[in-house]
Write an enzyme that holds these catalytic residues in place. Structure first.
Site, short mmCIF file in Angstrom:
data_model
loop_
_atom_site.label_atom_id
_atom_site.label_comp_id
_atom_site.label_asym_id
_atom_site.label_seq_id
_atom_site.Cartn_x
_atom_site.Cartn_y
_atom_site.Cartn_z
N LYS A 47 0.83 -1.21 0.00
CA LYS A 47 0.00 0.00 0.00
C LYS A 47 0.87 1.26 0.00
CE LYS A 47 -3.89 -2.31 2.13
NZ LYS A 47 -4.71 -2.49 3.33
N HIS A 57 0.09 -5.88 17.91
CA HIS A 57 -1.04 -6.79 18.08
C HIS A 57 -1.84 -6.31 19.27
CE1 HIS A 57 2.41 -9.04 16.45
NE2 HIS A 57 1.52 -9.57 15.66
#
Length: 125
Positions: free
Chosen positions: A54, A102
């Site tokens: 991206k 995370h």
């Protein structure tokens, strides 16, 4: 340039349960697979590669595949990105940085990259 990606860890865990190592080989090389401890780690690696693509502006596809991007860890255990020569040369990449985190059921990765082209300089007004 900046790229970011978010993935659900349970989604990755379902893929691993269903397809095992074959699922990992879709987006990781053998050395990367050795670093994968569980679905959470695999999710972070997936997000990192998606975030890089991206930032590059291409997404994963013909211009940049999962296997053009390699995740490794430095001496302190921080994740880093290595790139194929083809990608470095094609896009004139000079620097890349990666952060993976995370939280609960999600893995998130952010990638920044710099190129030697001037197309991404700030425009004046």
């Amino acid at each position: 340039m900046i790229g970011i990606d978010l993935i659900s860890v349970p989604r990755m865990e379902r893929l691993l349960k269903k397809f095992g190592k074959k699922a990992l080989l879709r987006f990781l090389c053998e050395k990367e697979i050795e670093l994968v401890k569980n679905g959470t780690t695999a999710s972070g690696f997936w997000a990192a590669k998606e975030a890089f693509s991206k930032a590059l502006g291409t997404g994963i596809g013909a211009d940049c595949s999962f296997h053009d991007i390699k995740i490794y860890k430095d001496k302190q255990g921080a994740p880093k990105i290595a790139l194929s020569r083809r990608i470095i040369q094609k896009f004139d990449i000079t620097q890349v940085a990666l952060s993976i985190t995370h939280d609960g059921e999600f893995a998130i990765a952010v990638v920044t990259l710099e190129t030697s082209t001037s197309a991404d300089k700030v425009k004046e007004f």
